[in-house]
Motif scaffolding. Structure first.
Motif, mmCIF file in Angstrom:
data_model
loop_
_atom_site.group_PDB
_atom_site.id
_atom_site.type_symbol
_atom_site.label_atom_id
_atom_site.label_comp_id
_atom_site.label_asym_id
_atom_site.label_seq_id
_atom_site.Cartn_x
_atom_site.Cartn_y
_atom_site.Cartn_z
ATOM 1 N N ALA A 37 0.823 -1.207 0.000
ATOM 2 C CA ALA A 37 0.000 0.000 0.000
ATOM 3 C C ALA A 37 0.855 1.253 0.000
ATOM 4 C CB ALA A 37 -0.932 -0.004 1.214
ATOM 5 N N ALA A 38 2.047 1.162 0.625
ATOM 6 C CA ALA A 38 2.963 2.300 0.667
ATOM 7 C C ALA A 38 3.917 2.310 -0.518
ATOM 8 C CB ALA A 38 3.747 2.285 1.970
ATOM 9 N N ASP A 39 3.701 1.406 -1.484
ATOM 10 C CA ASP A 39 4.535 1.298 -2.686
ATOM 11 C C ASP A 39 5.992 0.989 -2.339
ATOM 12 O OD1 ASP A 39 4.725 1.202 -5.435
ATOM 13 O OD2 ASP A 39 5.282 3.305 -5.638
ATOM 14 N N LYS A 40 6.190 0.142 -1.320
ATOM 15 C CA LYS A 40 7.529 -0.307 -0.937
ATOM 16 C C LYS A 40 7.775 -1.694 -1.512
ATOM 17 C CE LYS A 40 7.732 2.273 3.433
ATOM 18 N NZ LYS A 40 7.869 2.155 4.907
ATOM 19 N N PRO A 41 9.045 -2.058 -1.728
ATOM 20 C CA PRO A 41 9.326 -3.367 -2.331
ATOM 21 C C PRO A 41 9.037 -4.517 -1.373
ATOM 22 C CG PRO A 41 11.365 -2.270 -1.694
ATOM 23 C CD PRO A 41 10.268 -1.260 -1.507
ATOM 24 N N VAL A 42 8.635 -5.629 -1.932
ATOM 25 C CA VAL A 42 8.429 -6.863 -1.172
ATOM 26 C C VAL A 42 9.124 -7.986 -1.928
ATOM 27 C CG1 VAL A 42 6.265 -6.189 -0.071
ATOM 28 C CG2 VAL A 42 6.217 -7.215 -2.341
ATOM 29 N N THR A 43 9.514 -9.038 -1.193
ATOM 30 C CA THR A 43 10.216 -10.143 -1.840
ATOM 31 C C THR A 43 9.559 -11.472 -1.489
ATOM 32 O OG1 THR A 43 12.295 -11.415 -1.854
ATOM 33 C CG2 THR A 43 11.839 -10.090 0.091
ATOM 34 N N PRO A 44 9.412 -12.368 -2.453
ATOM 35 C CA PRO A 44 8.849 -13.684 -2.159
ATOM 36 C C PRO A 44 9.675 -14.462 -1.140
ATOM 37 C CG PRO A 44 8.806 -13.277 -4.527
ATOM 38 C CD PRO A 44 9.607 -12.165 -3.914
ATOM 39 N N ALA A 45 10.991 -14.222 -1.066
ATOM 40 C CA ALA A 45 11.833 -14.946 -0.114
ATOM 41 C C ALA A 45 11.374 -14.684 1.316
ATOM 42 C CB ALA A 45 13.296 -14.544 -0.288
ATOM 43 N N PHE A 46 11.130 -13.419 1.658
ATOM 44 C CA PHE A 46 10.688 -13.079 3.012
ATOM 45 C C PHE A 46 9.270 -13.590 3.252
ATOM 46 C CE2 PHE A 46 9.256 -10.522 6.533
ATOM 47 C CZ PHE A 46 10.384 -10.340 7.317
ATOM 48 N N LEU A 47 8.417 -13.472 2.242
ATOM 49 C CA LEU A 47 7.049 -13.946 2.373
ATOM 50 C C LEU A 47 7.009 -15.435 2.692
ATOM 51 C CD1 LEU A 47 3.919 -13.708 1.932
ATOM 52 C CD2 LEU A 47 4.389 -14.292 -0.457
ATOM 53 N N PHE A 48 7.743 -16.237 1.918
ATOM 54 C CA PHE A 48 7.729 -17.685 2.138
ATOM 55 C C PHE A 48 8.474 -18.057 3.420
ATOM 56 C CE2 PHE A 48 6.275 -17.771 -2.218
ATOM 57 C CZ PHE A 48 5.426 -18.874 -2.232
ATOM 58 N N ALA A 49 9.461 -17.243 3.825
ATOM 59 C CA ALA A 49 10.116 -17.483 5.116
ATOM 60 C C ALA A 49 9.092 -17.412 6.240
ATOM 61 C CB ALA A 49 11.237 -16.471 5.337
ATOM 62 N N ALA A 50 8.162 -16.471 6.139
ATOM 63 C CA ALA A 50 7.115 -16.338 7.161
ATOM 64 C C ALA A 50 6.073 -17.443 7.050
ATOM 65 C CB ALA A 50 6.450 -14.967 7.042
ATOM 66 N N LEU A 51 5.632 -17.747 5.825
ATOM 67 C CA LEU A 51 4.581 -18.755 5.637
ATOM 68 C C LEU A 51 5.051 -20.155 6.043
ATOM 69 C CD1 LEU A 51 3.115 -17.596 2.196
ATOM 70 C CD2 LEU A 51 1.929 -17.549 4.400
ATOM 71 N N LEU A 52 6.343 -20.436 5.858
ATOM 72 C CA LEU A 52 6.858 -21.770 6.157
ATOM 73 C C LEU A 52 7.591 -21.837 7.500
ATOM 74 C CD1 LEU A 52 8.190 -22.798 2.616
ATOM 75 C CD2 LEU A 52 6.064 -23.491 3.726
ATOM 76 N N TRP A 53 7.685 -20.725 8.212
ATOM 77 C CA TRP A 53 8.350 -20.718 9.511
ATOM 78 C C TRP A 53 7.702 -21.700 10.498
ATOM 79 C CZ3 TRP A 53 12.684 -19.431 11.883
ATOM 80 C CH2 TRP A 53 12.710 -19.226 13.274
ATOM 81 N N PRO A 54 6.375 -21.794 10.591
ATOM 82 C CA PRO A 54 5.787 -22.794 11.496
ATOM 83 C C PRO A 54 6.228 -24.216 11.156
ATOM 84 C CG PRO A 54 4.125 -21.200 10.837
ATOM 85 C CD PRO A 54 5.332 -20.939 9.978
ATOM 86 N N ALA A 55 6.290 -24.536 9.870
ATOM 87 C CA ALA A 55 6.738 -25.870 9.466
ATOM 88 C C ALA A 55 8.191 -26.094 9.852
ATOM 89 C CB ALA A 55 6.550 -26.037 7.957
#
Length: 460
Positions: free
Chosen positions: A287-305
């Protein structure tokens, strides 16, 4: 309109320009160029699908698709900047620099499986190149909201399946029998969740009801396609809503099986809290037009596993460092069977995980080594994320936040060097000398090789 699934087209509804509010200034000039060229070439051409739907609800679509009665070969003959792609769905891509206008020929459902339309034993569509009329094309689309056609002849919206009313009521409704349509393409279940989250629509009851029982069909979808669908779902500004819908519809175990299992066994709920906060943060950055990376996203989604696998390995007595790497490898490998996560994202993801234990260290040399690590910033951001659900790392966050703001000399004075390691003679070992260097280790002197012809003493 009733909640029953639509099986046959209703008489077409033509919504005049004065009634629908779509303006040509909101449509890509290149898409208009394609539509006018098709018309001048003697063909029908309509803006179709998500672009029309989004324009009706006041959105700003990024992609503009065109439907036509021209075959892909005829489209190619009209545009020099055109290339034909696809086998399952033969399409024409008209290229304008970085923008691609996708042009699809009207398709129809065939009563018999032919060389141009075939399904597997489970009903999944493998090939679909049976061409037909605009009415045929509307009926074979997935959701009624995606079966709306914008005509440049009179700037009207054409509706053959009741999609215009569904868009006004913000309802996602499947065209045809929901079970059959999901079996044709299981990814439609994910699309339903993603579009509902993106648009704020509700999924019609008859479209939502079969999803939990059919969720395992996603196991047969191509992992690369599921990766692309995940990017659309989680990196478009509505990640948290999408995740909640995946849970509600029973799709999370089919998409992230080990994460779902870990969340189900985490009694405190801390892992789920952290995942939701990560998705919330992702939405805020977009929303703030800042960069995002799939690496960080998947690090969070798979952290419980990862946490669950690590606990199992450590409980079996495996060395902690070995257990960390093995857990990271296992989770990545198992997830790859469902979602094809490229190495350019999976390797940084693992580094983010493996750096987490090092934030508890306060030895001078190791602190400076971690600060200089190329993945430090991403790993520290992940540590801050963990602190939202794990109070035990709050102190580490405070220390490393201060460490980044301090000058190297000032930070070195704060830290204690590692206790000297003594050799058999009681002399200080190399560790002590290295730690005395503070911010940077000393360069070791290179030993010179003995000159040819030197005596025994020189060789020694």
């Amino acid at each position: 309109m009733t909640d029953t699934a639509i099986a046959t087209p209703i008489p077409p509804l033509v919504v005049a320009r004065a009634d629908h509010g779509i303006s040509r200034k909101d449509i890509s000039p290149n898409a208009l160029r394609v539509l006018y060229r098709l018309r001048d070439g003697g063909f029908q051409g309509y803006l179709v699908g998500g672009a029309v739907r989004d324009l009706l609800v006041g959105g700003h679509p990024k992609d503009f698709d065109v439907a036509t009665d021209a075959t892909p070969e005829q489209v190619k003959a009209l545009f020099r900047n055109c290339r034909l792609i696809g086998r399952r769905f033969r399409l024409a891509h008209v290229v304008f620099g970085k923008e691609i206008i996708e042009v699809a020929t009207f398709r129809a459902n065939s009563a018999d499986d032919t060389d141009d339309r075939s399904t597997d034993d489970g009903g999944r569509l493998l090939r679909d190149n049976v061409y037909g009329s605009i009415e045929d094309d509307a009926v074979r689309r997935d959701f009624t909201a995606n079966a709306l056609y914008y005509a440049i002849e009179d700037f009207s919206v054409r509706d053959y399946v009741g999609g215009y009313a569904d868009v006004q009521q913000r309802v996602l409704r499947l065209i045809g029998d929901p079970v059959e349509r999901y079996r044709e393409d299981p990814v439609r279940m994910l699309r339903a969740a993603r579009l509902a989250a993106k648009l704020g629509f509700t999924i019609a009851p008859e479209a939502a009801a079969p999803i939990p029982g059919l969720a395992e069909l996603l196991g047969g979808a191509p992992p690369a396609r599921l990766f692309d669908e995940c990017l659309k779902m989680f990196l478009a500004g509505h990640a948290e809503k999408s995740f909640l819908l995946l849970e509600e519809l029973g799709l999370l175990p089919a998409l992230f099986p080990e994460t779902a299992k870990a969340l189900a066994t985490n009694r405190s709920g801390a892992l789920r809290t952290m995942v939701l906060q990560a998705l919330r943060n992702t939405d805020a950055r977009i929303a703030a037009d800042k960069p995002v990376t799939p690496a960080f996203l998947f690090a969070a989604l798979l952290w419980p596993a990862y946490c669950r696998e690590l606990a199992v390995l450590q409980k079996s007595g495996i060395d902690p460092l070995v257990a960390q790497q093995r857990a990271a490898d296992r989770v990545t490998l198992h997830q790859a069977h469902r979602i094809a996560l490229p190495r350019r994202f999976s390797l940084p993801m693992q580094e983010i995980w493996l750096l987490q234990p090092r934030f508890s260290q306060r030895v001078r040399k190791r602190v400076f080594r971690l600060l200089s690590h190329p993945r430090f910033r991403a790993a520290f951001d992940f540590l801050e994320l963990r602190a939202t659900a794990a109070p035990e790392v709050v102190e580490d966050v405070a220390f490393w936040r201060e460490a980044q703001a301090q000058a190297p000399g000032e930070l070195a004075d704060r830290l204690q060097p590692k206790a000297p390691r003594r050799d058999a003679d009681g002399e200080a070992g190399d560790d002590a000398m290295d730690d005395d260097a503070g911010a940077a280790p000393k360069r070791r002197r290179r030993r010179r090789r003995p000159r040819p012809g030197g005596g025994a003493g020189a060789a020694e």
